[in-house]
Design an enzyme around this catalytic site. Sequence first.
Site, PDB file in Angstrom:
ATOM      1  N   SER A 237      -0.174 -12.981 -32.493  1.00  0.00           N
ATOM      2  CA  SER A 237       0.236 -11.711 -32.803  1.00  0.00           C
ATOM      3  C   SER A 237       1.644 -11.407 -32.515  1.00  0.00           C
ATOM      4  O   SER A 237       1.867 -10.179 -33.250  1.00  0.00           O
ATOM      5  CB  SER A 237      -0.787 -10.940 -31.547  1.00  0.00           C
ATOM      6  OG  SER A 237      -2.071 -10.954 -31.635  1.00  0.00           O
TER       7      SER A 237
ATOM      8  N   PHE B 202       2.526  -3.866 -22.436  1.00  0.00           N
ATOM      9  CA  PHE B 202       2.650  -4.971 -21.220  1.00  0.00           C
ATOM     10  C   PHE B 202       4.065  -5.144 -20.600  1.00  0.00           C
ATOM     11  O   PHE B 202       4.228  -5.844 -19.786  1.00  0.00           O
ATOM     12  CB  PHE B 202       1.714  -6.217 -21.630  1.00  0.00           C
ATOM     13  CG  PHE B 202       0.385  -5.893 -22.017  1.00  0.00           C
ATOM     14  CD1 PHE B 202      -0.227  -4.910 -21.395  1.00  0.00           C
ATOM     15  CD2 PHE B 202      -0.309  -6.396 -22.941  1.00  0.00           C
ATOM     16  CE1 PHE B 202      -1.470  -4.734 -21.626  1.00  0.00           C
ATOM     17  CE2 PHE B 202      -1.405  -6.263 -23.436  1.00  0.00           C
ATOM     18  CZ  PHE B 202      -2.190  -5.530 -22.873  1.00  0.00           C
TER      19      PHE B 202
ATOM     20  N   ASP C 149       5.985 -15.422   3.422  1.00  0.00           N
ATOM     21  CA  ASP C 149       4.517 -14.900   3.367  1.00  0.00           C
ATOM     22  C   ASP C 149       4.601 -13.798   2.250  1.00  0.00           C
ATOM     23  O   ASP C 149       3.714 -13.620   1.427  1.00  0.00           O
ATOM     24  CB  ASP C 149       3.975 -14.154   4.673  1.00  0.00           C
ATOM     25  CG  ASP C 149       4.016 -15.172   5.693  1.00  0.00           C
ATOM     26  OD1 ASP C 149       3.222 -15.938   5.681  1.00  0.00           O
ATOM     27  OD2 ASP C 149       4.728 -15.008   6.850  1.00  0.00           O
TER      28      ASP C 149
ATOM     29  N   GLU D  61       2.279 -12.356 -18.018  1.00  0.00           N
ATOM     30  CA  GLU D  61       3.437 -11.577 -18.472  1.00  0.00           C
ATOM     31  C   GLU D  61       4.493 -11.540 -17.530  1.00  0.00           C
ATOM     32  O   GLU D  61       5.617 -11.928 -17.616  1.00  0.00           O
ATOM     33  CB  GLU D  61       3.146 -10.292 -18.931  1.00  0.00           C
ATOM     34  CG  GLU D  61       2.255  -9.875 -20.126  1.00  0.00           C
ATOM     35  CD  GLU D  61       0.640  -9.949 -19.752  1.00  0.00           C
ATOM     36  OE1 GLU D  61       0.363 -10.118 -18.529  1.00  0.00           O
ATOM     37  OE2 GLU D  61       0.153  -9.965 -20.693  1.00  0.00           O
TER      38      GLU D  61
ATOM     39  N   HIS E 150      -3.727   0.177 -25.445  1.00  0.00           N
ATOM     40  CA  HIS E 150      -2.629  -1.102 -25.940  1.00  0.00           C
ATOM     41  C   HIS E 150      -1.469  -0.230 -26.485  1.00  0.00           C
ATOM     42  O   HIS E 150      -0.773  -0.820 -27.238  1.00  0.00           O
ATOM     43  CB  HIS E 150      -3.323  -1.785 -26.877  1.00  0.00           C
ATOM     44  CG  HIS E 150      -4.415  -2.988 -26.280  1.00  0.00           C
ATOM     45  ND1 HIS E 150      -5.137  -2.349 -25.089  1.00  0.00           N
ATOM     46  CD2 HIS E 150      -4.288  -4.026 -26.365  1.00  0.00           C
ATOM     47  CE1 HIS E 150      -5.690  -3.583 -24.700  1.00  0.00           C
ATOM     48  NE2 HIS E 150      -5.394  -4.697 -25.516  1.00  0.00           N
TER      49      HIS E 150
ATOM     50  N   HIS F 136      18.269  -8.598   8.604  1.00  0.00           N
ATOM     51  CA  HIS F 136      17.100  -9.145   8.900  1.00  0.00           C
ATOM     52  C   HIS F 136      17.456 -10.498   9.594  1.00  0.00           C
ATOM     53  O   HIS F 136      17.541 -11.747   8.978  1.00  0.00           O
ATOM     54  CB  HIS F 136      16.245  -9.482   7.514  1.00  0.00           C
ATOM     55  CG  HIS F 136      16.072  -8.220   6.778  1.00  0.00           C
ATOM     56  ND1 HIS F 136      16.814  -7.604   6.111  1.00  0.00           N
ATOM     57  CD2 HIS F 136      14.601  -7.788   6.721  1.00  0.00           C
ATOM     58  CE1 HIS F 136      16.180  -6.494   5.582  1.00  0.00           C
ATOM     59  NE2 HIS F 136      14.860  -6.717   5.699  1.00  0.00           N
TER      60      HIS F 136
ATOM     61  N   HIS G 216      12.085  -9.347  12.593  1.00  0.00           N
ATOM     62  CA  HIS G 216      12.196  -9.193  11.071  1.00  0.00           C
ATOM     63  C   HIS G 216      13.303  -8.430  10.421  1.00  0.00           C
ATOM     64  O   HIS G 216      13.856  -9.330   9.907  1.00  0.00           O
ATOM     65  CB  HIS G 216      10.735  -8.676  10.318  1.00  0.00           C
ATOM     66  CG  HIS G 216      11.107  -8.460   9.072  1.00  0.00           C
ATOM     67  ND1 HIS G 216      10.882  -9.439   8.056  1.00  0.00           N
ATOM     68  CD2 HIS G 216      11.385  -7.340   8.386  1.00  0.00           C
ATOM     69  CE1 HIS G 216      10.969  -8.887   6.924  1.00  0.00           C
ATOM     70  NE2 HIS G 216      11.398  -7.456   6.980  1.00  0.00           N
TER      71      HIS G 216
ATOM     72  N   ARG H 294       2.958  -3.864 -35.496  1.00  0.00           N
ATOM     73  CA  ARG H 294       1.923  -4.657 -36.209  1.00  0.00           C
ATOM     74  C   ARG H 294       1.753  -4.366 -37.568  1.00  0.00           C
ATOM     75  O   ARG H 294       1.352  -5.121 -38.481  1.00  0.00           O
ATOM     76  CB  ARG H 294       0.545  -4.164 -35.336  1.00  0.00           C
ATOM     77  CG  ARG H 294      -0.571  -4.829 -35.795  1.00  0.00           C
ATOM     78  CD  ARG H 294      -1.784  -4.493 -35.276  1.00  0.00           C
ATOM     79  NE  ARG H 294      -3.030  -5.111 -35.744  1.00  0.00           N
ATOM     80  CZ  ARG H 294      -3.985  -4.499 -36.296  1.00  0.00           C
ATOM     81  NH1 ARG H 294      -3.987  -3.191 -36.529  1.00  0.00           N
ATOM     82  NH2 ARG H 294      -4.962  -5.274 -36.794  1.00  0.00           N
TER      83      ARG H 294
HETATM   84  C1  LIG Z   1       8.134  -6.682  -4.012  1.00  0.00           C
HETATM   85  C2  LIG Z   1       8.683  -6.244  -2.500  1.00  0.00           C
HETATM   86  N1  LIG Z   1       7.918  -5.234  -1.955  1.00  0.00           N
HETATM   87  C3  LIG Z   1       8.148  -5.111  -0.565  1.00  0.00           C
HETATM   88  C4  LIG Z   1       9.213  -5.574   0.036  1.00  0.00           C
HETATM   89  C5  LIG Z   1       9.674  -4.879   1.332  1.00  0.00           C
HETATM   90  N2  LIG Z   1       9.639  -6.054   2.102  1.00  0.00           N
HETATM   91  C6  LIG Z   1      10.697  -6.865   2.385  1.00  0.00           C
HETATM   92  S1  LIG Z   1      10.332  -8.074   3.740  1.00  0.00           S
HETATM   93  C7  LIG Z   1       8.715  -7.818   3.442  1.00  0.00           C
HETATM   94  C8  LIG Z   1       7.493  -8.751   4.233  1.00  0.00           C
HETATM   95  C9  LIG Z   1       8.074  -9.353   5.208  1.00  0.00           C
HETATM   96  O1  LIG Z   1       7.391 -10.512   5.596  1.00  0.00           O
HETATM   97  P1  LIG Z   1       7.665 -11.887   5.113  1.00  0.00           P
HETATM   98  O2  LIG Z   1       7.748 -11.992   3.742  1.00  0.00           O
HETATM   99  O3  LIG Z   1       6.503 -12.839   5.605  1.00  0.00           O
HETATM  100  O4  LIG Z   1       9.108 -12.026   5.776  1.00  0.00           O
HETATM  101  P2  LIG Z   1       9.331 -12.441   7.144  1.00  0.00           P
HETATM  102  O5  LIG Z   1       8.884 -11.322   8.051  1.00  0.00           O
HETATM  103  O6  LIG Z   1       9.147 -13.674   7.557  1.00  0.00           O
HETATM  104  O7  LIG Z   1      10.892 -12.533   7.061  1.00  0.00           O
HETATM  105  C10 LIG Z   1       8.523  -6.742   2.754  1.00  0.00           C
HETATM  106  C11 LIG Z   1       7.251  -6.006   2.454  1.00  0.00           C
HETATM  107  C12 LIG Z   1      10.076  -6.315  -1.073  1.00  0.00           C
HETATM  108  N3  LIG Z   1      11.359  -6.855  -0.522  1.00  0.00           N
HETATM  109  N4  LIG Z   1       9.803  -6.899  -2.131  1.00  0.00           N
END
Ligand SMILES: Cc1ncc(C[n+]2csc(CCOP(=O)(O)OP(=O)(O)O)c2C)c(N)n1
Length: 656
Positions: free
Chosen positions: A374, A427, A147, A401, A463, A20, A251, A510
Amino acid sequence: MANAIRALAMDAVEEAKCGHPGLPMGAADIATVLFTRFLKFDPADPNWPDRDRFILSAGHGSMLLYALFHLLGYEKMTIAELKRFRQLGSLTPGHPEYGHTPGVETTTGPLGQGLANAVGMAIAERHLAALFGNEMVDHFTYVLASDGDLMEGVSQEAIALAGHLKLNKLIVLFDDNGISIDGPVALTDSVDQLERFESAGWAATRIDGHDPATIAAALEAAKKCDRPTLIACRTTIGFGAPTKAGTEKSHGAALGADEVAAAREKLGWTAPPFEIPLAILDSWRSAGKRGRPARLAWQERLAALEPQIRAEFERRTAGALPAEKLAAAVDAVKRKLADAPKEIATRAASEFALEALTIALPEMIGGSADLTGSNNTRTKAMKVLNAGDYSGRFIHYGVREHGMAAAMNGMALHGGIIPYSGTFLVFSDYCRPAIRLAALMGQRVIHVMTHDSIGLGEDGPTHQPVEHLAALRAIPNLKVFRPCDAVETVECWQLALETASGPSVLALTRQNVPQLRLKLDEANRCAPGAYELVAAETAPALSLFASGSEVSIAVAAQKLLAARNIAARVVSVPCLDLFLALPESERAAVIGKAKINVAVEAGIRQGWDAVIGSDGIFIGMTEFGASAPYKELYRHFGITPEKVAAAAAAALDAFS
Ligand SMILES: Cc1ncc(C[n+]2csc(CCOP(=O)(O)OP(=O)(O)O)c2C)c(N)n1
């Protein structure tokens, strides 16, 4: 200097042909300002307890960290390691792995987790500062979040908790590039992140993430703020890549030779791949030396501490248990139970044990996700940890959680704390991503999970955990304890606390259960995971295995069988994980040689065949539970002494 990060990220991803580049290239300016002017750290001692923590929550951008570590002079992060990005055994795995690469504070990759870990680290910092003083503990926790981190649900739990606790030394740098994998974030999201954080009690600001002066000013302000701070840094993903910058194309894939060459030109970077011009490397290396005086001064303050306080600080940060105190506390609880046996729920037995354990181990910080009464996780001596008093040791996590479990990972990673929590076993699904990471990272995090079966009764199938024991046992390096009575409960607590290398779950009832261990045993009989609780009077035709509340059912079945002249033994299995990890010969000795093996557990069968064999009899659940008083449910689902005895006797008949 930022371009050095960009170049190394492009080169390593190119060499690996995957990875990346976008995030490291986009966030390089932010990281350069933070690491060269703000972050308190020393590459010569990556584990210095009072270092600032930096969490790359967007773990896919791992090359940002690796490039920084190389540039700053972390000894092991050589160019050779960067060239082995994403290869087996390298220090540069695809996503940052805690315990693998010096300088990596937590394993990230599953988005949202790092941010939530950081909340736990910031809690740990405030708590330990309240105990040991700012002279010893006074650091910031910085997060770089993407993001994706902010879209994940766990981020909401984390920021709400951090805002509520006024964790003003937590600073989140949001790599606000507006791009995720599918394209512009606008495809899926229209949240105003600044307003979102502000409404959770944070300070929030938006800046140009490529302007060093602005970044520095925002960090200065954040450090002085009385609330946690979000700095949304507008950046261009893949900054410098002529055709792919600002798009999802940068990306998560190698840019390609032409794009890399053109990016070099655009950035004015003339050095060949994996080469850093000396002047730039020198600047980075001297930035890497900035923290040394602070560390040495800290070490002097540590040395000047009163010996007892110093020893306690060092013990806690090393994660060493006060072995004698722990043993004495466990022993005292066992003696009380031998003197006056208790027919109580194991959740109440856990509280009884915790009353002693939390006095012996001041590093234990308890909590509950809004089920304190609980889960029985708050002991009498425990004050609440809150924004007004960080010295408290009990955290009301709220109905969060996932955030709780992830924050607990952060506390354990920070060091000096053994976190334990409370929620319902059902949970555990809401905690699972964080529990899995605790197991992966080998962190001592203890989850008290009560209401562990249909035995919770009237709350019904929503539950009542059914598949949860099996699902948790499936996680490597996680120990799932399910004690059968008050004595086993304290023994399981002891084992969980002594497991420094991984998390534990205590699945507790419980409903009341009889005390089956009446005689005082000094040894911890739960240690092998399973042991013969009641021997047969003569050579056993049957072995009855059970865990938790079903052990007393097995014991009652044994009596019914004895009345029919069928000799059976009962083996209690408080921890299947520990038992299955024993050498084959030791397992075989406990499993025994009875003609028929029977297991009783108010959950699904999965996992038990390793004990009873695929031809063994399993009495448990095959469907979801139901809403009714628990005794009726046990009858309804056929988990009773009579059914166990009848099934066992029938199998024996068929056998002979
Ligand atoms: C919980 C989770 N879901 C999905 C992914 C797969 N994944 C890796 S990066 C990403 C999103 C990329 O967008 P952003 O977070 O904005 O990173 P950027 O493109 O700015 O590097 C996803 C969906 C992950 N790593 N973790």
